[in-house]
Write a protein that holds these residues in place. Structure first.
Motif, PDB file in Angstrom:
ATOM      1  N   ASN A  42       0.809  -1.219   0.000  1.00  0.00           N
ATOM      2  CA  ASN A  42       0.000   0.000   0.000  1.00  0.00           C
ATOM      3  C   ASN A  42       0.846   1.274   0.000  1.00  0.00           C
ATOM      4  O   ASN A  42       0.328   2.368   0.227  1.00  0.00           O
ATOM      5  N   HIS A  43       2.144   1.106  -0.222  1.00  0.00           N
ATOM      6  CA  HIS A  43       3.077   2.234  -0.293  1.00  0.00           C
ATOM      7  C   HIS A  43       3.009   3.108   0.958  1.00  0.00           C
ATOM      8  O   HIS A  43       2.987   4.334   0.872  1.00  0.00           O
ATOM      9  N   LEU A  44       2.949   2.442   2.115  1.00  0.00           N
ATOM     10  CA  LEU A  44       2.921   3.131   3.406  1.00  0.00           C
ATOM     11  C   LEU A  44       4.276   2.959   4.092  1.00  0.00           C
ATOM     12  O   LEU A  44       4.949   1.947   3.911  1.00  0.00           O
ATOM     13  N   SER A  45       4.639   3.943   4.886  1.00  0.00           N
ATOM     14  CA  SER A  45       5.863   3.851   5.672  1.00  0.00           C
ATOM     15  C   SER A  45       5.491   4.008   7.145  1.00  0.00           C
ATOM     16  O   SER A  45       4.480   4.610   7.492  1.00  0.00           O
ATOM     17  N   ILE A  46       6.326   3.443   8.007  1.00  0.00           N
ATOM     18  CA  ILE A  46       6.036   3.431   9.435  1.00  0.00           C
ATOM     19  C   ILE A  46       7.228   3.929  10.234  1.00  0.00           C
ATOM     20  O   ILE A  46       8.383   3.775   9.816  1.00  0.00           O
ATOM     21  N   ALA A  47       6.927   4.532  11.388  1.00  0.00           N
ATOM     22  CA  ALA A  47       7.935   4.924  12.363  1.00  0.00           C
ATOM     23  C   ALA A  47       7.414   4.546  13.749  1.00  0.00           C
ATOM     24  O   ALA A  47       6.206   4.489  13.965  1.00  0.00           O
ATOM     25  N   ALA A  48       8.338   4.285  14.649  1.00  0.00           N
ATOM     26  CA  ALA A  48       7.961   3.872  16.003  1.00  0.00           C
ATOM     27  C   ALA A  48       8.609   4.776  17.036  1.00  0.00           C
ATOM     28  O   ALA A  48       9.736   5.237  16.862  1.00  0.00           O
ATOM     29  N   ALA A  49       7.867   4.992  18.126  1.00  0.00           N
ATOM     30  CA  ALA A  49       8.380   5.705  19.297  1.00  0.00           C
ATOM     31  C   ALA A  49       8.087   4.820  20.499  1.00  0.00           C
ATOM     32  O   ALA A  49       6.927   4.564  20.815  1.00  0.00           O
ATOM     33  N   GLU A  50       9.128   4.331  21.129  1.00  0.00           N
ATOM     34  CA  GLU A  50       8.938   3.362  22.207  1.00  0.00           C
ATOM     35  C   GLU A  50       9.604   3.815  23.491  1.00  0.00           C
ATOM     36  O   GLU A  50      10.686   4.376  23.476  1.00  0.00           O
ATOM     37  N   SER A  51       8.932   3.520  24.589  1.00  0.00           N
ATOM     38  CA  SER A  51       9.499   3.779  25.900  1.00  0.00           C
ATOM     39  C   SER A  51       9.754   2.434  26.582  1.00  0.00           C
ATOM     40  O   SER A  51      10.831   1.864  26.465  1.00  0.00           O
ATOM     41  N   CYS A  52       8.760   1.855  27.220  1.00  0.00           N
ATOM     42  CA  CYS A  52       8.975   0.638  28.004  1.00  0.00           C
ATOM     43  C   CYS A  52       9.380  -0.573  27.164  1.00  0.00           C
ATOM     44  O   CYS A  52       9.998  -1.502  27.687  1.00  0.00           O
ATOM     45  N   THR A  53       9.080  -0.587  25.891  1.00  0.00           N
ATOM     46  CA  THR A  53       9.463  -1.705  25.033  1.00  0.00           C
ATOM     47  C   THR A  53      10.881  -1.550  24.481  1.00  0.00           C
ATOM     48  O   THR A  53      11.419  -2.488  23.898  1.00  0.00           O
ATOM     49  N   GLY A  54      11.473  -0.403  24.658  1.00  0.00           N
ATOM     50  CA  GLY A  54      12.883  -0.208  24.353  1.00  0.00           C
ATOM     51  C   GLY A  54      13.328  -0.590  22.953  1.00  0.00           C
ATOM     52  O   GLY A  54      14.440  -1.064  22.772  1.00  0.00           O
ATOM     53  N   THR A  92       4.129   3.411  25.643  1.00  0.00           N
ATOM     54  CA  THR A  92       4.617   3.959  26.905  1.00  0.00           C
ATOM     55  C   THR A  92       3.934   3.210  28.036  1.00  0.00           C
ATOM     56  O   THR A  92       2.746   2.912  27.969  1.00  0.00           O
ATOM     57  N   GLY A  93       4.697   2.852  29.062  1.00  0.00           N
ATOM     58  CA  GLY A  93       4.095   2.077  30.137  1.00  0.00           C
ATOM     59  C   GLY A  93       5.037   1.808  31.287  1.00  0.00           C
ATOM     60  O   GLY A  93       6.150   2.326  31.341  1.00  0.00           O
ATOM     61  N   ILE A  94       4.563   0.970  32.194  1.00  0.00           N
ATOM     62  CA  ILE A  94       5.321   0.586  33.382  1.00  0.00           C
ATOM     63  C   ILE A  94       5.544  -0.925  33.319  1.00  0.00           C
ATOM     64  O   ILE A  94       4.624  -1.712  33.549  1.00  0.00           O
ATOM     65  N   ALA A  95       6.766  -1.322  32.995  1.00  0.00           N
ATOM     66  CA  ALA A  95       7.075  -2.748  32.853  1.00  0.00           C
ATOM     67  C   ALA A  95       7.383  -3.417  34.186  1.00  0.00           C
ATOM     68  O   ALA A  95       7.297  -4.628  34.297  1.00  0.00           O
ATOM     69  N   GLY A  96       7.744  -2.632  35.201  1.00  0.00           N
ATOM     70  CA  GLY A  96       8.016  -3.182  36.521  1.00  0.00           C
ATOM     71  C   GLY A  96       9.462  -3.644  36.673  1.00  0.00           C
ATOM     72  O   GLY A  96      10.266  -3.437  35.797  1.00  0.00           O
ATOM     73  N   PRO A  97       9.800  -4.278  37.764  1.00  0.00           N
ATOM     74  CA  PRO A  97       8.879  -4.675  38.818  1.00  0.00           C
ATOM     75  C   PRO A  97       8.469  -3.520  39.733  1.00  0.00           C
ATOM     76  O   PRO A  97       7.439  -3.573  40.375  1.00  0.00           O
ATOM     77  N   GLY A  98       9.252  -2.436  39.738  1.00  0.00           N
ATOM     78  CA  GLY A  98       8.897  -1.285  40.558  1.00  0.00           C
ATOM     79  C   GLY A  98       8.203  -0.230  39.736  1.00  0.00           C
ATOM     80  O   GLY A  98       7.966  -0.389  38.535  1.00  0.00           O
ATOM     81  N   GLY A  99       7.853   0.867  40.399  1.00  0.00           N
ATOM     82  CA  GLY A  99       7.291   2.009  39.696  1.00  0.00           C
ATOM     83  C   GLY A  99       5.786   2.037  39.631  1.00  0.00           C
ATOM     84  O   GLY A  99       5.204   3.008  39.170  1.00  0.00           O
ATOM     85  N   GLY A 100       5.136   0.974  40.053  1.00  0.00           N
ATOM     86  CA  GLY A 100       3.688   0.932  39.987  1.00  0.00           C
ATOM     87  C   GLY A 100       3.026   1.531  41.214  1.00  0.00           C
ATOM     88  O   GLY A 100       3.655   1.745  42.242  1.00  0.00           O
ATOM     89  N   SER A 101       1.742   1.819  41.071  1.00  0.00           N
ATOM     90  CA  SER A 101       0.922   2.312  42.172  1.00  0.00           C
ATOM     91  C   SER A 101      -0.503   1.825  41.920  1.00  0.00           C
ATOM     92  O   SER A 101      -0.769   1.182  40.906  1.00  0.00           O
ATOM     93  N   GLU A 102      -1.414   2.168  42.814  1.00  0.00           N
ATOM     94  CA  GLU A 102      -2.801   1.752  42.618  1.00  0.00           C
ATOM     95  C   GLU A 102      -3.374   2.356  41.327  1.00  0.00           C
ATOM     96  O   GLU A 102      -4.042   1.678  40.553  1.00  0.00           O
ATOM     97  N   LYS A 103      -3.077   3.617  41.089  1.00  0.00           N
ATOM     98  CA  LYS A 103      -3.587   4.300  39.901  1.00  0.00           C
ATOM     99  C   LYS A 103      -2.824   3.896  38.632  1.00  0.00           C
ATOM    100  O   LYS A 103      -3.390   3.864  37.544  1.00  0.00           O
ATOM    101  N   PHE A 104      -1.537   3.603  38.793  1.00  0.00           N
ATOM    102  CA  PHE A 104      -0.661   3.233  37.674  1.00  0.00           C
ATOM    103  C   PHE A 104       0.005   1.896  37.992  1.00  0.00           C
ATOM    104  O   PHE A 104       1.165   1.856  38.397  1.00  0.00           O
ATOM    105  N   PRO A 105      -0.726   0.804  37.815  1.00  0.00           N
ATOM    106  CA  PRO A 105      -0.172  -0.504  38.192  1.00  0.00           C
ATOM    107  C   PRO A 105       0.957  -0.951  37.263  1.00  0.00           C
ATOM    108  O   PRO A 105       1.011  -0.550  36.097  1.00  0.00           O
ATOM    109  N   VAL A 106       1.837  -1.785  37.797  1.00  0.00           N
ATOM    110  CA  VAL A 106       2.840  -2.423  36.950  1.00  0.00           C
ATOM    111  C   VAL A 106       2.091  -3.190  35.863  1.00  0.00           C
ATOM    112  O   VAL A 106       1.086  -3.855  36.128  1.00  0.00           O
ATOM    113  N   GLY A 107       2.552  -3.052  34.641  1.00  0.00           N
ATOM    114  CA  GLY A 107       1.891  -3.697  33.505  1.00  0.00           C
ATOM    115  C   GLY A 107       0.990  -2.759  32.722  1.00  0.00           C
ATOM    116  O   GLY A 107       0.491  -3.122  31.656  1.00  0.00           O
TER     117      GLY A 107
END
Length: 164
Positions: free
Chosen positions: A19-31, A102-117
Motif C-alpha cells: 500500500n506504499h505506506l511507511s512506518i515509524a515507532a516511538a517506544e518507551s517501556c518496550t525499548g 509507553t508504560g510501566i514494565a516493573g517490577p517497581g514504579g507501579g501504584s494503585e492508579k498506575f499498576p505495573v503492567g
C-alpha cells in the motif's frame, strides 16, 4: 534460501509495502522491541523509516514534541502522552503510519492508579489516530513482550479496518 513461515510482522511489512505506506515507532517501556520485531522481516527497510527509544520525559519532549504540560499533567504513562508520541513520531519521520508505546514494565514504579503492567499504545494511520490502554501481567520481560505482540496485532487489525 531461507524458508520462513509468514507471521504477524511479515503480514504487516507486506501490507505496508503493498500500500506504499511507511512506518515509524516511538517506544518507551518496550525499548525498541516493536521496531526490532519488524526488522526481523526481510524487506522491512522498504517500510520502516525510523524508530526512537524515548525512555525519558526529556527525550519525549525534545525528539517527539510531547508537551511538557502534558507530561506534567498526565504523566508519561497516559493516553495523552501516547497520542502525542505517535503524532510526533509520524511528523518527525514523515511517515503515514506510526506506533507509540509507553508504560510501566516493573517490577517497581507501579501504584494503585498506575499498576505495573499498565501500557498505552498509540496508532496513527494517515489521519486516523487511536490509543489503547492495556494492563499486562507477568514479570518485566513478559509485560514488554505482551506489549509488542499486542501492538503489532492491533496495528494489523487497524490497517485492515482502514482498508489496507
Amino acid at each position: 534460501m531461507e524458508n520462513r513461515q509468514e507471521n504477524l510482522e511479515d503480514k504487516i511489512v507486506k501490507r505496508l509495502a503493498e500500500n506504499h505506506l511507511s512506518i515509524a515507532a516511538a517506544e518507551s517501556c518496550t525499548g525498541g522491541l516493536v521496531a526490532a520485531t519488524l526488522i526481523n522481516v526481510p524487506g522491512a527497510s522498504d517500510v520502516l523509516e525510523e524508530s526512537y527509544i524515548t525512555y525519558s520525559d526529556a527525550v519525549k519532549h525534545k525528539v517527539l514534541g510531547v508537551s511538557e504540560e502534558t507530561l506534567q499533567k498526565h504523566t508519561a504513562v497516559s493516553k495523552e502522552v501516547a497520542e502525542e508520541m505517535v503524532r510526533g513520531v509520524t511528523k518527525v519521520a514523515g511517515t503515514n503510519v506510526g506506533i507509540s508505546v509507553t508504560g510501566i514494565a516493573g517490577p517497581g514504579g507501579g501504584s494503585e492508579k498506575f499498576p505495573v503492567g499498565l501500557v498505552y499504545i498509540g496508532y496513527k494511520i494517515n489521519d486516523f489516530v487511536k490509543v489503547m490502554r492495556y494492563v499486562f501481567s507477568g514479570d518485566r520481560s513478559e509485560v514488554r513482550m505482551h506489549a509488542v505482540e499486542t501492538a503489532l496485532q492491533e496495528l494489523d487489525d487497524l490497517l485492515i479496518k482502514e482498508g489496507f
